[in-house]
Write a protein that holds these residues in place. Structure first.
Motif, PDB file in Angstrom:
ATOM      1  N   ALA A  85       1.801   1.855   3.315  1.00 49.03           N
ATOM      2  CA  ALA A  85       1.188   3.153   3.643  1.00 49.03           C
ATOM      3  C   ALA A  85       1.864   4.280   2.870  1.00 49.03           C
ATOM      4  O   ALA A  85       3.072   4.259   2.636  1.00 49.03           O
ATOM      5  CB  ALA A  85       1.308   3.386   5.157  1.00 49.03           C
ATOM      6  N   LEU A  86       1.122   5.308   2.509  1.00 48.08           N
ATOM      7  CA  LEU A  86      -0.339   5.335   2.693  1.00 48.08           C
ATOM      8  C   LEU A  86      -1.054   4.930   1.402  1.00 48.08           C
ATOM      9  O   LEU A  86      -2.274   4.816   1.387  1.00 48.08           O
ATOM     10  CB  LEU A  86      -0.791   6.734   3.114  1.00 48.08           C
ATOM     11  N   ASP A  87      -0.309   4.725   0.313  1.00 48.64           N
ATOM     12  CA  ASP A  87      -0.932   4.299  -0.942  1.00 48.64           C
ATOM     13  C   ASP A  87      -0.174   3.086  -1.475  1.00 48.64           C
ATOM     14  O   ASP A  87       0.905   3.222  -2.068  1.00 48.64           O
ATOM     15  CB  ASP A  87      -0.924   5.445  -1.962  1.00 48.64           C
ATOM     16  N   ASP A  88      -0.762   1.916  -1.288  1.00 49.35           N
ATOM     17  CA  ASP A  88      -0.090   0.666  -1.677  1.00 49.35           C
ATOM     18  C   ASP A  88       0.005   0.487  -3.187  1.00 49.35           C
ATOM     19  O   ASP A  88       0.752  -0.363  -3.674  1.00 49.35           O
ATOM     20  CB  ASP A  88      -0.843  -0.520  -1.069  1.00 49.35           C
ATOM     21  N   SER A  89      -0.730   1.296  -3.951  1.00 47.66           N
ATOM     22  CA  SER A  89      -0.745   1.124  -5.411  1.00 47.66           C
ATOM     23  C   SER A  89       0.473   1.750  -6.081  1.00 47.66           C
ATOM     24  O   SER A  89       0.759   1.460  -7.237  1.00 47.66           O
ATOM     25  CB  SER A  89      -2.018   1.734  -6.007  1.00 47.66           C
ATOM     26  N   ASN A  95       6.789   8.700  -5.512  1.00 49.49           N
ATOM     27  CA  ASN A  95       6.778   9.440  -4.257  1.00 49.49           C
ATOM     28  C   ASN A  95       5.368   9.425  -3.668  1.00 49.49           C
ATOM     29  O   ASN A  95       4.400   9.830  -4.310  1.00 49.49           O
ATOM     30  CB  ASN A  95       7.224  10.875  -4.525  1.00 49.49           C
ATOM     31  N   ALA A  96       5.264   8.910  -2.446  1.00 55.38           N
ATOM     32  CA  ALA A  96       3.996   8.960  -1.708  1.00 55.38           C
ATOM     33  C   ALA A  96       4.243   9.769  -0.442  1.00 55.38           C
ATOM     34  O   ALA A  96       5.179   9.486   0.312  1.00 55.38           O
ATOM     35  CB  ALA A  96       3.530   7.547  -1.371  1.00 55.38           C
ATOM     36  N   HIS A  97       3.378  10.774  -0.202  1.00 54.45           N
ATOM     37  CA  HIS A  97       3.557  11.648   0.961  1.00 54.45           C
ATOM     38  C   HIS A  97       2.197  11.896   1.580  1.00 54.45           C
ATOM     39  O   HIS A  97       1.407  12.727   1.112  1.00 54.45           O
ATOM     40  CB  HIS A  97       4.196  12.966   0.535  1.00 54.45           C
ATOM     41  N   GLY A  98       1.916  11.126   2.620  1.00 50.76           N
ATOM     42  CA  GLY A  98       0.632  11.257   3.300  1.00 50.76           C
ATOM     43  C   GLY A  98      -0.506  11.018   2.322  1.00 50.76           C
ATOM     44  O   GLY A  98      -0.441  10.192   1.424  1.00 50.76           O
ATOM     45  N   TYR A  99      -1.568  11.799   2.530  1.00 50.86           N
ATOM     46  CA  TYR A  99      -2.727  11.677   1.648  1.00 50.86           C
ATOM     47  C   TYR A  99      -2.711  12.718   0.525  1.00 50.86           C
ATOM     48  O   TYR A  99      -3.565  12.702  -0.353  1.00 50.86           O
ATOM     49  CB  TYR A  99      -4.016  11.834   2.464  1.00 50.86           C
ATOM     50  N   ASN A 100      -1.739  13.622   0.560  1.00 51.91           N
ATOM     51  CA  ASN A 100      -1.804  14.775  -0.322  1.00 51.91           C
ATOM     52  C   ASN A 100      -0.962  14.636  -1.600  1.00 51.91           C
ATOM     53  O   ASN A 100      -1.276  15.254  -2.617  1.00 51.91           O
ATOM     54  CB  ASN A 100      -1.356  16.032   0.430  1.00 51.91           C
ATOM     55  N   CYS A 121      10.622   5.591  13.205  1.00 49.91           N
ATOM     56  CA  CYS A 121      10.330   4.976  11.897  1.00 49.91           C
ATOM     57  C   CYS A 121       9.214   3.954  12.023  1.00 49.91           C
ATOM     58  O   CYS A 121       9.116   3.014  11.230  1.00 49.91           O
ATOM     59  CB  CYS A 121      11.588   4.303  11.354  1.00 49.91           C
ATOM     60  N   TYR A 122       8.364   4.180  12.990  1.00 48.01           N
ATOM     61  CA  TYR A 122       7.339   3.173  13.269  1.00 48.01           C
ATOM     62  C   TYR A 122       6.122   3.310  12.350  1.00 48.01           C
ATOM     63  O   TYR A 122       5.610   2.327  11.828  1.00 48.01           O
ATOM     64  CB  TYR A 122       6.919   3.266  14.741  1.00 48.01           C
ATOM     65  N   THR A 123       5.656   4.532  12.161  1.00 51.51           N
ATOM     66  CA  THR A 123       4.449   4.750  11.356  1.00 51.51           C
ATOM     67  C   THR A 123       4.753   5.688  10.192  1.00 51.51           C
ATOM     68  O   THR A 123       4.168   6.769  10.055  1.00 51.51           O
ATOM     69  CB  THR A 123       3.322   5.332  12.209  1.00 51.51           C
ATOM     70  N   CYS A 124       5.689   5.277   9.356  1.00 52.53           N
ATOM     71  CA  CYS A 124       6.102   6.119   8.223  1.00 52.53           C
ATOM     72  C   CYS A 124       4.946   6.285   7.231  1.00 52.53           C
ATOM     73  O   CYS A 124       4.308   5.309   6.820  1.00 52.53           O
ATOM     74  CB  CYS A 124       7.296   5.495   7.511  1.00 52.53           C
ATOM     75  N   ASP A 125       4.700   7.523   6.840  1.00 54.49           N
ATOM     76  CA  ASP A 125       3.620   7.826   5.911  1.00 54.49           C
ATOM     77  C   ASP A 125       4.123   8.403   4.592  1.00 54.49           C
ATOM     78  O   ASP A 125       3.308   8.802   3.750  1.00 54.49           O
ATOM     79  CB  ASP A 125       2.652   8.837   6.548  1.00 54.49           C
ATOM     80  N   SER A 126       5.428   8.469   4.401  1.00 52.82           N
ATOM     81  CA  SER A 126       5.944   8.996   3.137  1.00 52.82           C
ATOM     82  C   SER A 126       7.155   8.167   2.691  1.00 52.82           C
ATOM     83  O   SER A 126       7.886   7.596   3.500  1.00 52.82           O
ATOM     84  CB  SER A 126       6.312  10.478   3.270  1.00 52.82           C
ATOM     85  N   ARG A 127       7.341   8.143   1.377  1.00 54.39           N
ATOM     86  CA  ARG A 127       8.457   7.353   0.825  1.00 54.39           C
ATOM     87  C   ARG A 127       8.763   7.836  -0.584  1.00 54.39           C
ATOM     88  O   ARG A 127       7.905   8.358  -1.296  1.00 54.39           O
ATOM     89  CB  ARG A 127       8.106   5.874   0.794  1.00 54.39           C
ATOM     90  N   ILE A 128       9.989   7.654  -0.991  1.00 53.72           N
ATOM     91  CA  ILE A 128      10.428   7.795  -2.382  1.00 53.72           C
ATOM     92  C   ILE A 128      11.272   6.567  -2.694  1.00 53.72           C
ATOM     93  O   ILE A 128      12.215   6.258  -1.947  1.00 53.72           O
ATOM     94  CB  ILE A 128      11.263   9.071  -2.606  1.00 53.72           C
ATOM     95  N   GLY A 129      10.933   5.907  -3.762  1.00 51.74           N
ATOM     96  CA  GLY A 129      11.743   4.735  -4.042  1.00 51.74           C
ATOM     97  C   GLY A 129      11.240   3.878  -5.190  1.00 51.74           C
ATOM     98  O   GLY A 129      10.270   4.194  -5.875  1.00 51.74           O
ATOM     99  N   PHE A 130      11.919   2.747  -5.342  1.00 49.43           N
ATOM    100  CA  PHE A 130      11.666   1.776  -6.401  1.00 49.43           C
ATOM    101  C   PHE A 130      11.217   0.466  -5.759  1.00 49.43           C
ATOM    102  O   PHE A 130      11.829  -0.001  -4.794  1.00 49.43           O
ATOM    103  CB  PHE A 130      12.951   1.526  -7.204  1.00 49.43           C
ATOM    104  N   GLY A 131      10.141  -0.121  -6.295  1.00 46.14           N
ATOM    105  CA  GLY A 131       9.624  -1.346  -5.698  1.00 46.14           C
ATOM    106  C   GLY A 131       9.001  -1.057  -4.352  1.00 46.14           C
ATOM    107  O   GLY A 131       9.305  -1.714  -3.356  1.00 46.14           O
ATOM    108  N   THR A 132       8.105  -0.090  -4.326  1.00 47.15           N
ATOM    109  CA  THR A 132       7.524   0.341  -3.042  1.00 47.15           C
ATOM    110  C   THR A 132       6.165  -0.313  -2.815  1.00 47.15           C
ATOM    111  O   THR A 132       5.607  -0.981  -3.676  1.00 47.15           O
ATOM    112  CB  THR A 132       7.378   1.867  -3.017  1.00 47.15           C
TER     113      THR A 132
END
Length: 448
Positions: free
Chosen positions: A422-426, A431-436, A408-419
């Motif tokens: 990486a990789l998209d701070d906006s 749901n953010a999953h890599g660059y795609n 869980c060191y370099t996580c590049d994907s997430r689903i959640g509230f108040g996120t």
């Protein structure tokens, strides 16, 4: 003529009259019984205050003098060897002529009566022989003044005995105690009326009647309380007690469109827009007790953002979270089983607290099914990547993280509230999953 001084009183005996005078400054009394106010064979009835025996006839007058309320006396004489009956009266025959009756063996004597015309105005007891006016007034309770003409306002002086929950109303010579609204009793003892128990309240079916001292309040703290009292309740805003005041808060009562959450009374806590920074992971909105856009809390699953006092005031045993992808009609929900005093207690301190919903449940919030990298799968409150030294690490106030590596060191994907991170701070919700894959959603959080 004979003169004697007994107990501070001068007694002067003469053939024509008897005069009594006190040398005491405290008494200052003088009484004179003259022949013209002496009646042999008469007795004054109905005004007796004391009957006693005297050995000397003249001492009946002395007893009258010593009795402050005495104005006349009857002397029933016996033989020289016998004691005499002395009756002391609190009035004279003036104004009471019908009470002066024939009575053999009785002598009636009356002092000069300055009280005959009621100078005390029926508001006190008039005592003859005092002061330069030959009378004084002993005012009845509630009156004062030389002639008892002044009413005492017990209410303003605080000398009344009304209950603390009663209103004191001054009257002539007295006062009245009337229990305040919400209380009952005689005014001196007032007890609270329990409007809830007597069903005299005006609370609607949506609210619980709570008895208070002298009144009642109509309250509900959660939507479930309303639902439990009325399962037919509709989805709408209800006045809930959230802290020191009641505010309208949207409630989900019906199961339609709520997926696994169902109905039953869900209380709205937050609504957030993933395209805005209002609910970014680092925003103070998560760590303070300040409401945001209360008006947004009155509406349902729309695009208004809000943070309600239910964030820090409402306890629960489960959480319903939902996401709505822009352009779609339906909102997708999952249930998180979690007991807490408030959502604030789980989030504000920044401590990680795990949940057990599972990756598939989180992915079901986003359609087509959201995407997460295969590993890590760290979910819960204040979820964060293990690279704590990196300010840009993936984070979620409530959600799940994924990683391509077996950690869980370099996580590049997430689903959640108040996120955030990486990789998209906006993206603050979605749901953010890599660059795609970057899906910014509306997010809804309810508790029950």
């Amino acid at each position: 003529m004979a003169v004697a001084f007994v107990r501070g009183v001068w007694f002067v005996f003469a053939i024509s009259s008897i005069h009594y005078a006190s040398s005491s400054q405290e008494q200052c009394r003088a009484m004179e019984f003259t022949p013209v106010r002496t009646f042999d064979g008469k007795r004054l009835m109905n005004h007796l205050i004391l009957a006693t025996e005297v050995t000397d006839r003249e001492f009946c007058g002395a007893r009258c003098f010593l009795e402050e309320n005495c104005a006349s006396y009857n002397l029933m004489t016996g033989s020289e060897a016998e004691n005499h009956i002395c009756e002391l009266n609190n009035a004279t025959h003036e104004g009471h002529e019908s009470d002066l009756v024939n009575y053999s063996g009785s002598i009636y004597r009356a002092a000069q009566d300055a009280c005959a015309n009621d100078p005390c105005n029926r508001r006190g007891t008039c005592q003859v022989g005092f002061t330069q006016k030959d009378y004084r007034c002993v005012c009845s309770l509630g009156f004062t003044g030389q002639d008892c003409l002044s009413d005492i306002d017990e209410c303003s002086e605080g000398t009344h005995s009304c209950d603390i929950n009663a209103d004191c109303s001054n009257t002539d010579g007295s006062y009245e105690c009337i229990c305040n609204p919400g209380f009952h009793g005689d005014g001196r003892n007032c007890e609270d009326i329990d409007e809830c128990a007597t069903n005299t309240h005006s609370c609607s079916a949506d609210h619980l009647c709570n008895n208070t001292d002298g009144s009642f309040s109509c309250t509900s703290f959660t939507c479930k309380e309303i639902y439990d009292r009325n399962p037919q309740s509709e989805n709408k805003a209800y006045d809930l007690v959230a802290g020191p005041e009641k505010i309208p808060i949207y409630c989900i009562m019906r199961a339609t469109g709520m997926g696994p959450c169902g109905g039953g009374g869900w209380t709205l806590v937050m609504k957030m827009n993933g395209t805005e920074q209002t609910f970014h992971y680092d925003a103070s909105i998560w760590t303070n007790k300040v409401a945001f856009n209360l008006e947004g809390g009155e509406t349902g699953l729309d695009g208004q953002e809000t943070k309600l006092p239910t964030y820090w005031n409402t306890s629960f045993s489960k959480i319903c979270v939902g996401m709505k992808v822009p352009g779609e009609v339906d909102t997708r929900f999952i249930v998180i089983l979690q007991t807490a005093e408030s959502l604030y207690s789980l989030i504000a301190d920044g401590q990680y607290r795990p949940t057990t919903s599972g990756k598939d449940a989180w992915k079901s919030l986003v359609s087509p099914p959201g995407r997460l990298q295969a590993n890590c799968n760290k979910e819960g409150f204040n979820t964060s990547g293990d690279n704590t030294g990196s300010a840009g690490r993936a984070r979620a106030r409530l959600g799940i993280l994924g990683n391509g590596e077996d950690d869980c060191y370099t996580c590049d994907s997430r689903i959640g509230f108040g996120t955030g991170g990486a990789l998209d701070d906006s993206i603050t919700c979605g749901n953010a999953h890599g660059y795609n894959l970057k899906v910014k959603t509306m997010g809804y959080i309810f508790v029950q």
